[in-house]
Enzyme design. Structure first.
Site, short mmCIF file in Angstrom:
data_model
loop_
_atom_site.label_atom_id
_atom_site.label_comp_id
_atom_site.label_asym_id
_atom_site.label_seq_id
_atom_site.Cartn_x
_atom_site.Cartn_y
_atom_site.Cartn_z
CE LYS A 209 -2.27 1.68 3.66
NZ LYS A 209 -3.31 1.89 4.69
CB SER B 275 -3.72 11.67 15.72
OG SER B 275 -4.44 10.88 14.81
CG MET C 201 -8.18 0.75 17.29
SD MET C 201 -7.32 -0.82 17.11
CE MET C 201 -7.23 -0.95 15.32
CG ASP D 206 -0.14 5.31 12.84
OD1 ASP D 206 0.26 6.35 13.42
OD2 ASP D 206 -0.91 5.34 11.86
N GLY E 66 -3.36 -1.86 18.14
CA GLY E 66 -3.53 -1.99 16.69
C GLY E 66 -2.69 -0.96 15.95
#
Length: 321
Positions: free
Chosen positions: A67, A199, A219, A222, A292
Site C-alpha cells: 500500500k 492521534s 487504534m 502508529d 492496533g
C-alpha cells in the site's frame, strides 16, 4: 491487470468481508505463514505530508503487494479531498507481474475497524454491555459500527478532545438502537470495552480510568512518539497486538518498554489467540489491551478480497500492462 477504483469500493466491500479477511491474515501471521515488510514512512517536505509504503507476503493466501500513501493534512481545506490517501498494488507471487491496483481510502478505514472488532471478538468479556469510545472523528464512526456487531451492547459512552464532534458517534449509536452518553475521562470506568482512536503524542487514557475486566483497543498509535494510553496501563493489562515488532517500535508498547514496565515478551500476537495457541482472556477481572498499529498485510487482505468481488460482479477494469 485489474483496476478497482475508489468509487466502487463502497458497493463491494462489507464489514463482514473485511472482518473475515483481517482475522484470517492475523492468524496466518501468527502461524508464520505471512509476514510484513519493513515500513517506510517519510515527511516529504511538501504540503506537510507524510508518505510511505506498507507491504508483505501472505503465503497462505498467496497475496503479495504493498500500500502506498500517507497523510496530507491540508487536503480537505484546500482541495476538498480527505487527508488520508492510499492505493494498494497486488502482484502475482508466482511471476511478479502486477495483478491489480485498488483504491485504498475506504479499505483502510474498513480494515482498521475490522482489526479492533477482531480483538473484541476474541478478547472482550462475553457479557460486555457498555461500549466506550475515545475519539469521535471520521475513523471513529467505522470503529463503532464494527464494534457494535461483536456483543449485545446496551449503551455507548464517549469522550473527545473536541466535544462538538461527539454527535458523529452518537448518530452511529442511534442507528444501532443503542443509547449514547457523553462522559468525562474518569467515566470510562463504566465501559466493558473501549476503543481509542486519536492521534495524540501524550496519553489521554490513564491506568486508573480503566476498570478490571475491561478490554481496550488502542487504534491511533502508529508512529514513534505517538501515545494514547498511560504506559502504566500496559503493565496492568495482558497486551496483544497485530505485529510485535511494530507495537514495540511505533505502537503503544514503545513507551511501556522504554519505561521498563514491560518486556517485548509481554506483547502477544492476536493471531495466536485466533489460532488457539494463546488462551487470550483467562478471567473476567483481567484487563486486555489490543495495540492496533496497522500492518500492510491487512491492506493486502482486504484489497485481494475486493478484487475478487469486483471481478465477480463485472466492475473491475481490465487493462493490458
Amino acid at each position: 491487470m485489474h483496476i478497482v477504483p475508489e468509487r466502487e469500493i463502497a458497493s463491494l466491500m462489507t464489514r463482514d468481508a473485511a472482518f473475515d479477511a483481517v482475522e484470517k491474515v492475523f492468524a496466518a501471521m501468527a502461524a508464520e505463514d505471512a509476514y510484513n515488510f519493513p515500513v517506510i514512512r517519510e515527511a516529504i517536505d511538501h504540503e506537510d505530508a507524510l508518505y510511505g509504503f506498507k507491504g508483505g507476503f501472505d503465503r497462505a493466501g498467496l497475496t503479495l503487494g504493498l500500500k502506498a500513501g500517507g497523510y496530507w493534512p491540508n487536503n480537505l481545506e484546500k482541495f476538498g479531498h480527505i487527508n488520508h490517501q492510499s492505493t494498494v498494488f497486488l502482484f502475482d507471487p508466482d511471476t511478479g507481474m502486477v495483478r491489480a491496483m485498488v483504491g485504498g481510502n475506504l479499505l483502510t478505514a474498513l480494515r482498521t475497524a475490522a482489526a479492533s472488532s477482531v480483538s473484541i471478538k476474541h478478547l472482550a468479556r462475553k457479557d460486555a454491555k457498555v461500549m466506550g469510545m475515545v475519539g469521535a472523528g471520521h475513523q471513529a464512526t467505522f470503529q463503532l459500527r464494527a464494534a457494535l456487531e461483536q456483543r449485545e451492547f446496551e449503551k455507548v459512552i464517549g469522550w473527545n478532545y473536541h466535544p462538538e464532534m461527539l454527535p458523529n458517534i452518537e448518530k452511529v449509536a442511534a442507528e444501532a438502537g443503542v443509547p449514547f452518553e457523553a462522559v468525562e475521562l474518569d467515566g470510562l470506568a463504566e465501559a466493558d470495552v473501549i476503543i481509542s482512536i486519536t492521534s495524540t503524542f501524550a496519553p489521554t487514557i490513564m491506568a486508573d480510568h480503566i476498570a478490571p475486566g475491561t478490554h481496550i483497543a488502542c487504534m491511533g498509535t502508529d508512529t514513534k512518539g505517538k501515545q494514547e494510553v498511560e504506559a502504566a496501563l500496559l503493565a496492568r493489562a495482558t497486551v496483544f497486538t497485530d505485529e510485535v515488532a511494530q507495537s514495540t517500535s511505533i505502537g503503544e508498547a514503545q513507551h511501556a518498554i522504554a519505561a521498563g514496565l514491560i518486556a517485548e515478551s509481554d506483547v502477544h500476537q492476536i493471531g495466536a489467540v485466533i489460532n488457539g495457541t494463546h488462551p487470550g482472556r483467562t478471567s473476567d477481572n483481567e484487563i486486555t489491551l489490543f495495540d492496533g498499529t496497522g500492518v500492510g498485510l491487512q491492506d493486502l487482505a482486504v484489497a485481494a478480497r475486493v478484487v475478487d468481488l469486483a471481478i465477480e460482479k463485472g466492475v473491475a477494469i481490465e487493462v493490458d500492462f
